[in-house]
Design a protein around this motif. Sequence first.
Motif, PDB file in Angstrom:
ATOM      1  N   VAL A  76      -0.972   4.123   5.723  1.00 41.78           N
ATOM      2  CA  VAL A  76       0.261   4.390   5.187  1.00 41.78           C
ATOM      3  C   VAL A  76       0.405   4.707   3.579  1.00 41.78           C
ATOM      4  CG1 VAL A  76       1.417   3.001   6.739  1.00 41.78           C
ATOM      5  CG2 VAL A  76       0.966   1.826   4.585  1.00 41.78           C
ATOM      6  N   VAL A  77      -0.935   4.833   3.139  1.00 39.49           N
ATOM      7  CA  VAL A  77      -1.080   4.875   1.663  1.00 39.49           C
ATOM      8  C   VAL A  77      -0.660   6.352   1.280  1.00 39.49           C
ATOM      9  CG1 VAL A  77      -3.078   3.165   1.155  1.00 39.49           C
ATOM     10  CG2 VAL A  77      -3.564   5.683   1.826  1.00 39.49           C
ATOM     11  N   GLU A  78      -0.169   6.402   0.116  1.00 31.94           N
ATOM     12  CA  GLU A  78       0.222   7.891  -0.641  1.00 31.94           C
ATOM     13  C   GLU A  78      -0.297   8.404  -1.803  1.00 31.94           C
ATOM     14  OE1 GLU A  78       4.542   7.767  -0.843  1.00 31.94           O
ATOM     15  OE2 GLU A  78       4.778   7.157   1.349  1.00 31.94           O
ATOM     16  N   THR A  79      -1.315   7.244  -2.251  1.00 38.10           N
ATOM     17  CA  THR A  79      -1.856   7.610  -3.578  1.00 38.10           C
ATOM     18  C   THR A  79      -3.367   7.414  -3.452  1.00 38.10           C
ATOM     19  OG1 THR A  79      -1.872   5.422  -4.399  1.00 38.10           O
ATOM     20  CG2 THR A  79       0.010   7.189  -4.832  1.00 38.10           C
ATOM     21  N   VAL A  80      -4.256   8.017  -4.211  1.00 42.12           N
ATOM     22  CA  VAL A  80      -5.798   7.912  -4.184  1.00 42.12           C
ATOM     23  C   VAL A  80      -5.945   6.424  -4.655  1.00 42.12           C
ATOM     24  CG1 VAL A  80      -7.871   8.548  -5.063  1.00 42.12           C
ATOM     25  CG2 VAL A  80      -6.367  10.369  -4.190  1.00 42.12           C
ATOM     26  N   ASP A  81      -5.331   5.952  -5.748  1.00 41.22           N
ATOM     27  CA  ASP A  81      -5.402   4.454  -6.360  1.00 41.22           C
ATOM     28  C   ASP A  81      -5.156   3.632  -5.371  1.00 41.22           C
ATOM     29  OD1 ASP A  81      -5.715   5.742  -8.857  1.00 41.22           O
ATOM     30  OD2 ASP A  81      -3.685   5.592  -9.504  1.00 41.22           O
ATOM     31  N   ALA A  82      -4.264   3.533  -4.353  1.00 43.13           N
ATOM     32  CA  ALA A  82      -4.093   2.585  -3.498  1.00 43.13           C
ATOM     33  C   ALA A  82      -5.067   2.835  -2.354  1.00 43.13           C
ATOM     34  CB  ALA A  82      -2.772   2.851  -2.632  1.00 43.13           C
ATOM     35  N   ALA A  83      -5.528   4.126  -2.147  1.00 42.57           N
ATOM     36  CA  ALA A  83      -6.914   3.739  -0.922  1.00 42.57           C
ATOM     37  C   ALA A  83      -7.998   3.602  -1.535  1.00 42.57           C
ATOM     38  CB  ALA A  83      -6.762   5.202  -0.521  1.00 42.57           C
ATOM     39  N   ARG A  84      -8.468   3.619  -2.885  1.00 48.59           N
ATOM     40  CA  ARG A  84      -9.583   3.348  -3.668  1.00 48.59           C
ATOM     41  C   ARG A  84      -9.362   1.834  -3.442  1.00 48.59           C
ATOM     42  NH1 ARG A  84      -9.223   6.185  -8.037  1.00 48.59           N
ATOM     43  NH2 ARG A  84     -10.573   7.826  -7.214  1.00 48.59           N
ATOM     44  N   ILE A  85      -8.337   1.229  -3.983  1.00 47.78           N
ATOM     45  CA  ILE A  85      -8.430  -0.421  -4.114  1.00 47.78           C
ATOM     46  C   ILE A  85      -8.618  -0.797  -2.753  1.00 47.78           C
ATOM     47  CG2 ILE A  85      -6.876  -2.344  -4.374  1.00 47.78           C
ATOM     48  CD1 ILE A  85      -5.672  -0.762  -6.663  1.00 47.78           C
ATOM     49  N   LEU A  86      -8.044  -0.343  -1.892  1.00 48.21           N
ATOM     50  CA  LEU A  86      -8.220  -0.863  -0.407  1.00 48.21           C
ATOM     51  C   LEU A  86      -9.756  -0.952  -0.038  1.00 48.21           C
ATOM     52  CD1 LEU A  86      -5.002   0.354   1.652  1.00 48.21           C
ATOM     53  CD2 LEU A  86      -5.750  -1.955   1.043  1.00 48.21           C
ATOM     54  N   VAL A  87     -10.150   0.293  -0.271  1.00 55.58           N
ATOM     55  CA  VAL A  87     -11.539   0.714   0.212  1.00 55.58           C
ATOM     56  C   VAL A  87     -12.465   0.116  -0.554  1.00 55.58           C
ATOM     57  CG1 VAL A  87     -13.326   2.611   0.662  1.00 55.58           C
ATOM     58  CG2 VAL A  87     -11.052   2.671   1.827  1.00 55.58           C
ATOM     59  N   GLU A  88     -12.510   0.288  -1.818  1.00 59.35           N
ATOM     60  CA  GLU A  88     -13.625  -0.166  -2.764  1.00 59.35           C
ATOM     61  C   GLU A  88     -13.555  -1.684  -3.222  1.00 59.35           C
ATOM     62  OE1 GLU A  88     -14.683   2.806  -5.730  1.00 59.35           O
ATOM     63  OE2 GLU A  88     -13.794   4.775  -4.433  1.00 59.35           O
TER      64      GLU A  88
ATOM     65  N   ALA B 218       0.852  -1.209   0.078  1.00 61.92           N
ATOM     66  CA  ALA B 218      -0.071   0.080   0.023  1.00 61.92           C
ATOM     67  C   ALA B 218       0.735   1.183   0.036  1.00 61.92           C
ATOM     68  CB  ALA B 218      -0.901   0.142   1.291  1.00 61.92           C
ATOM     69  N   SER B 219       1.993   1.245   0.821  1.00 67.58           N
ATOM     70  CA  SER B 219       2.775   2.572   0.874  1.00 67.58           C
ATOM     71  C   SER B 219       3.578   2.611  -0.369  1.00 67.58           C
ATOM     72  CB  SER B 219       3.745   2.317   2.112  1.00 67.58           C
ATOM     73  OG  SER B 219       4.771   3.234   2.179  1.00 67.58           O
ATOM     74  N   TYR B 220       4.003   1.780  -1.119  1.00 66.34           N
ATOM     75  CA  TYR B 220       4.814   1.976  -2.264  1.00 66.34           C
ATOM     76  C   TYR B 220       3.897   1.974  -3.448  1.00 66.34           C
ATOM     77  CZ  TYR B 220       9.114   1.627   0.520  1.00 66.34           C
ATOM     78  OH  TYR B 220       9.928   1.951   1.501  1.00 66.34           O
ATOM     79  N   ASN B 221       2.657   1.777  -3.394  1.00 68.08           N
ATOM     80  CA  ASN B 221       1.487   1.861  -4.299  1.00 68.08           C
ATOM     81  C   ASN B 221       1.881   0.650  -5.498  1.00 68.08           C
ATOM     82  OD1 ASN B 221      -0.427   3.566  -5.509  1.00 68.08           O
ATOM     83  ND2 ASN B 221       0.600   3.980  -7.339  1.00 68.08           N
ATOM     84  N   HIS B 222       2.246  -0.703  -4.848  1.00 66.89           N
ATOM     85  CA  HIS B 222       2.271  -1.759  -5.847  1.00 66.89           C
ATOM     86  C   HIS B 222       0.786  -2.241  -5.897  1.00 66.89           C
ATOM     87  CE1 HIS B 222       6.508  -0.930  -6.085  1.00 66.89           C
ATOM     88  NE2 HIS B 222       6.776  -1.293  -4.911  1.00 66.89           N
ATOM     89  N   LEU B 223       0.133  -1.947  -6.746  1.00 67.68           N
ATOM     90  CA  LEU B 223      -1.329  -2.122  -6.695  1.00 67.68           C
ATOM     91  C   LEU B 223      -1.797  -3.700  -6.928  1.00 67.68           C
ATOM     92  CD1 LEU B 223      -2.557   0.857  -8.594  1.00 67.68           C
ATOM     93  CD2 LEU B 223      -2.027   0.846  -6.098  1.00 67.68           C
ATOM     94  N   ASP B 224      -0.909  -4.304  -8.048  1.00 65.00           N
ATOM     95  CA  ASP B 224      -1.023  -5.526  -8.254  1.00 65.00           C
ATOM     96  C   ASP B 224      -0.630  -6.423  -7.163  1.00 65.00           C
ATOM     97  OD1 ASP B 224      -2.016  -5.060 -10.709  1.00 65.00           O
ATOM     98  OD2 ASP B 224      -0.082  -5.274 -11.918  1.00 65.00           O
ATOM     99  N   LEU B 225       0.428  -6.167  -6.324  1.00 60.16           N
ATOM    100  CA  LEU B 225       0.570  -7.098  -5.132  1.00 60.16           C
ATOM    101  C   LEU B 225      -0.369  -6.843  -4.283  1.00 60.16           C
ATOM    102  CD1 LEU B 225       2.552  -8.780  -3.506  1.00 60.16           C
ATOM    103  CD2 LEU B 225       3.874  -6.327  -3.130  1.00 60.16           C
ATOM    104  N   LEU B 226      -1.042  -5.533  -4.079  1.00 58.27           N
ATOM    105  CA  LEU B 226      -1.993  -5.468  -3.037  1.00 58.27           C
ATOM    106  C   LEU B 226      -2.998  -6.069  -3.365  1.00 58.27           C
ATOM    107  CD1 LEU B 226      -2.419  -3.525  -0.508  1.00 58.27           C
ATOM    108  CD2 LEU B 226      -3.249  -1.708  -2.337  1.00 58.27           C
ATOM    109  N   ARG B 227      -3.524  -6.246  -4.482  1.00 62.75           N
ATOM    110  CA  ARG B 227      -4.552  -7.244  -4.599  1.00 62.75           C
ATOM    111  C   ARG B 227      -4.333  -8.782  -4.444  1.00 62.75           C
ATOM    112  NH1 ARG B 227      -4.802  -3.583  -9.530  1.00 62.75           N
ATOM    113  NH2 ARG B 227      -6.880  -2.404  -9.410  1.00 62.75           N
ATOM    114  N   ALA B 228      -3.094  -9.144  -4.983  1.00 63.43           N
ATOM    115  CA  ALA B 228      -2.825 -10.602  -5.006  1.00 63.43           C
ATOM    116  C   ALA B 228      -2.589 -11.038  -3.322  1.00 63.43           C
ATOM    117  CB  ALA B 228      -1.437 -10.693  -5.575  1.00 63.43           C
TER     118      ALA B 228
END
Length: 220
Positions: free
Chosen positions: A74-86, A42-52
């Motif tokens: 610890v998120v730094e981007t809206v994209d990471a926050a959106r994936i975690l939440v939505e 989440a912190s480093y905005n690795h979105l595919d890893l976050l999902r996996a």
Amino acid sequence: MPPNPFLLAADNPAALLPLLRENPSLASQQDAHGYSLLHAAASYNHLDLLRALVNEFHVPVDLRDEDAETALFVVETVDAARILVEELGLDISIVGEEGQTARQKIEEEGDYPDVAGYLATKEAPAQANGTNSLQCTVNGHTESVALPVPPGLSVNFDAMPEEDIAAALPDPEIRRRIEELAAREDFHTAAGQEALRRLVVEAISGEELAEERNVRPRED
């Protein structure tokens, strides 16, 4: 020496995934401070890893560190926050040991205002539906009351301690009626809660109370 999964999560997530597939137990690993691969992704905005991590390796999306903070803190981007939440369903109302939500902490630190702004929009689903809720504590009993709000009007009681709500009402008649209502045996029934809802709405609008005053006879 085997590769450090935390370093891979930060710098080389593509190399981390094969390692996790060989040893899935690593996916939920946390360091001495509770920092997890989920926090790192989440912190480093690795979105595919976050999902996996959540979808493939079943890491709890609400995994917390030693400060009781989730990856959302610890998120730094809206994209990471959106994936975690939505996408992954992380509860934005979770608070850490300091008593703050992720939005409150990010907003206070001031580094990522766009993330704080996004989270603020997700914290107001009731307002989007034209309603607000009020937590009322009267005589030791706490109740959540849904309030209908006119279009375009937003009501926020977050800044006021619950026990001060009744005392802060400007009209002593409203305070008296709240106290009487709380003393009723049916306070926790549907009828009692409907009476409380009407009373709170009346306190906000002032309309019904004003009408009652207009018809009261004068006492000389």
